[in-house]
Design an enzyme around this catalytic site. Structure first.
Site, PDB file in Angstrom:
ATOM      1  N   THR A 163       0.852  -1.187   0.000  1.00 17.40           N
ATOM      2  CA  THR A 163       0.000   0.000   0.000  1.00 17.40           C
ATOM      3  C   THR A 163       0.883   1.230   0.000  1.00 17.40           C
ATOM      4  O   THR A 163       2.076   1.140   0.260  1.00 17.40           O
ATOM      5  CB  THR A 163      -0.890   0.001   1.267  1.00 17.40           C
ATOM      6  OG1 THR A 163      -1.778   1.102   1.211  1.00 17.40           O
ATOM      7  CG2 THR A 163      -0.075   0.115   2.526  1.00 17.40           C
ATOM      8  N   ARG A 191     -12.838  -9.316   0.604  1.00 21.62           N
ATOM      9  CA  ARG A 191     -11.824  -9.128   1.642  1.00 21.62           C
ATOM     10  C   ARG A 191     -11.453  -7.654   1.768  1.00 21.62           C
ATOM     11  O   ARG A 191     -11.269  -6.941   0.800  1.00 21.62           O
ATOM     12  CB  ARG A 191     -10.582  -9.940   1.299  1.00 21.62           C
ATOM     13  CG  ARG A 191      -9.422  -9.799   2.293  1.00 21.62           C
ATOM     14  CD  ARG A 191      -8.406  -8.775   1.858  1.00 21.62           C
ATOM     15  NE  ARG A 191      -7.193  -8.817   2.713  1.00 21.62           N
ATOM     16  CZ  ARG A 191      -6.203  -7.955   2.632  1.00 21.62           C
ATOM     17  NH1 ARG A 191      -6.242  -6.969   1.738  1.00 21.62           N
ATOM     18  NH2 ARG A 191      -5.154  -8.054   3.426  1.00 21.62           N
ATOM     19  N   VAL A 192     -11.367  -7.188   2.998  1.00 18.42           N
ATOM     20  CA  VAL A 192     -10.898  -5.839   3.300  1.00 18.42           C
ATOM     21  C   VAL A 192      -9.720  -5.966   4.252  1.00 18.42           C
ATOM     22  O   VAL A 192      -9.804  -6.677   5.256  1.00 18.42           O
ATOM     23  CB  VAL A 192     -12.014  -4.988   3.947  1.00 18.42           C
ATOM     24  CG1 VAL A 192     -11.460  -3.618   4.363  1.00 18.42           C
ATOM     25  CG2 VAL A 192     -13.177  -4.808   2.993  1.00 18.42           C
ATOM     26  N   GLY A 193      -8.631  -5.305   3.943  1.00 23.62           N
ATOM     27  CA  GLY A 193      -7.447  -5.357   4.793  1.00 23.62           C
ATOM     28  C   GLY A 193      -7.377  -4.205   5.759  1.00 23.62           C
ATOM     29  O   GLY A 193      -8.385  -3.570   6.101  1.00 23.62           O
ATOM     30  N   ASP A 194      -6.171  -3.883   6.186  1.00 25.69           N
ATOM     31  CA  ASP A 194      -5.989  -2.847   7.202  1.00 25.69           C
ATOM     32  C   ASP A 194      -6.061  -1.439   6.640  1.00 25.69           C
ATOM     33  O   ASP A 194      -6.381  -0.498   7.366  1.00 25.69           O
ATOM     34  CB  ASP A 194      -4.636  -3.041   7.915  1.00 25.69           C
ATOM     35  CG  ASP A 194      -3.446  -2.838   6.984  1.00 25.69           C
ATOM     36  OD1 ASP A 194      -3.530  -3.237   5.804  1.00 25.69           O
ATOM     37  OD2 ASP A 194      -2.420  -2.293   7.436  1.00 25.69           O
ATOM     38  N   THR A 214       2.081  -0.821   6.522  1.00 22.07           N
ATOM     39  CA  THR A 214       2.047  -1.543   5.255  1.00 22.07           C
ATOM     40  C   THR A 214       2.431  -2.994   5.502  1.00 22.07           C
ATOM     41  O   THR A 214       3.140  -3.294   6.456  1.00 22.07           O
ATOM     42  CB  THR A 214       3.000  -0.905   4.231  1.00 22.07           C
ATOM     43  OG1 THR A 214       2.862  -1.571   2.963  1.00 22.07           O
ATOM     44  CG2 THR A 214       4.454  -0.999   4.673  1.00 22.07           C
ATOM     45  N   GLY A 215       1.956  -3.880   4.638  1.00 23.87           N
ATOM     46  CA  GLY A 215       2.316  -5.284   4.797  1.00 23.87           C
ATOM     47  C   GLY A 215       1.107  -6.183   4.833  1.00 23.87           C
ATOM     48  O   GLY A 215       0.114  -5.947   4.140  1.00 23.87           O
ATOM     49  N   ASP A 216       1.193  -7.225   5.633  1.00 25.65           N
ATOM     50  CA  ASP A 216       0.128  -8.221   5.728  1.00 25.65           C
ATOM     51  C   ASP A 216      -1.027  -7.674   6.551  1.00 25.65           C
ATOM     52  O   ASP A 216      -1.079  -7.817   7.763  1.00 25.65           O
ATOM     53  CB  ASP A 216       0.677  -9.502   6.348  1.00 25.65           C
ATOM     54  CG  ASP A 216      -0.302 -10.658   6.258  1.00 25.65           C
ATOM     55  OD1 ASP A 216      -1.511 -10.393   6.055  1.00 25.65           O
ATOM     56  OD2 ASP A 216       0.116 -11.815   6.380  1.00 25.65           O
ATOM     57  N   GLY A 217      -1.968  -7.037   5.865  1.00 29.79           N
ATOM     58  CA  GLY A 217      -3.062  -6.347   6.542  1.00 29.79           C
ATOM     59  C   GLY A 217      -3.954  -7.242   7.362  1.00 29.79           C
ATOM     60  O   GLY A 217      -4.522  -6.812   8.366  1.00 29.79           O
TER      61      GLY A 217
END
Length: 303
Positions: A163, A191-194, A214-217
């Site tokens: 992101t 799916r919705v991430g962080d 940023t990264g694995d949300g």
């Protein structure tokens, strides 16, 4: 973003312009249209923007057919009493606000999707389903008897989603932050991430500072790292240490997670931290301030 500030624009203007440029440029393939197709081959977008003076947040998630996600998020603040709009309903709102309804698919995203299908849909985000998600494209169902199987993190590329996160500190100490992303590659639709979640993807408070992650949300959002980092800075913690403490907190539960956090306080001090895993030992981020003659790349070693 820096140019917007220099020309007298607001901190929110700077965040919107900076993240919006990344959407246009399709930064790293992980921001904007034409990247990160989901399991059905569609690109959807997540974004948020936060005003650290009023604590207002505008966010969109699972946004379809609209390229300027951060711009739509800004309109959520300006024209609604809501915080987060999702899916096709968010797209209809965007059209009402004057954004063009467009196809977010490109030849590149179609090629990524086709290659993934030809590889038996590997990697994917399913677990404990039948048929075996490590060998088949499904459709998947819940088995009669669930047997937990450990997921191999090594199957996934550490660059399979990312992101742009931005923190802007104005001359008077006013803080704004924002994010924009097309999410995880081959994610399960919906799916919705962080990134669009306040306190997870980013957070801004003009009495303390701002942060972005940023990264694995899917992992990081469970810890609200951006909010936690700002709270550490509110207590007087140096931004570098605040970021490190946040990463350390997540490491206890997910030692192999892919992620990084940037932090800046109201005096303009800043820092970053990241979790060290194979293939990801340093985190690069950009800084602009009056002490630098031009935007400058900074590097931090992961821990």
């Amino acid at each position: 973003a820096w140019r917007v500030l220099q020309l007298g624009g607001s901190e929110l203007d700077a965040v919107e312009r900076g993240c919006g440029q990344c959407e246009i440029d399709q930064c790293d393939g992980s921001v904007g249209y034409g990247g990160s197709p989901d399991e059905s081959g569609e690109t959807t977008l997540d974004a948020m923007i936060m005003d650290g003076n009023t604590m207002e947040v505008g966010a969109v998630a699972d946004l379809r057919h609209i390229k300027n996600a951060i711009g739509v998020a800004r309109k959520v603040i300006e024209y609604t009493k809501h915080t987060l709009l999702v899916g096709e309903s968010a797209s209809l709102f965007a059209v009402r606000m004057g954004f063009p309804y467009e196809d977010l698919t490109t030849q590149k995203s179609l090629s990524m999707y086709s290659k993934w299908l030809n590889q038996s849909c590997q990697p994917n985000y399913w677990k404990n389903v039948v048929p075996d998600s490590s060998k088949s494209c499904g459709p998947y169902k819940r088995p009669v008897e669930v047997t937990c199987k450990e997921q191999t993190i090594l199957q996934r590329s550490i660059r399979n989603h990312d992101t742009i996160g931005m923190v802007v500190i104005g001359g008077s100490g006013t803080v704004a932050s924002g994010t924009s992303t097309n999410g995880a590659v081959h994610k399960i639709p919906g799916r919705v991430g962080d990134s669009p979640i306040a306190g997870a993807g980013s957070y801004a408070d003009s009495t303390a500072g701002g942060a972005a992650a940023t990264g694995d949300g899917d992992i990081m959002m469970r810890f609200l790292p951006s909010y936690q980092a700002v709270e550490y800075m509110r207590m007087g913690t140096d931004p570098v240490v605040a970021c490190q403490k946040v990463i350390s907190r997540i490491q206890k539960y997910a030692p192999k997670f892919f992620g990084a956090v940037i932090c800046a306080n109201t005096t303009g001090s800043y820092g970053a931290a990241c979790n060290k895993i194979p293939g990801f030992t340093q985190f690069h981020f950009m800084v602009s301030n009056p002490l630098l003659t031009q935007p400058t790349e900074q590097v931090v070693d992961c821990t």
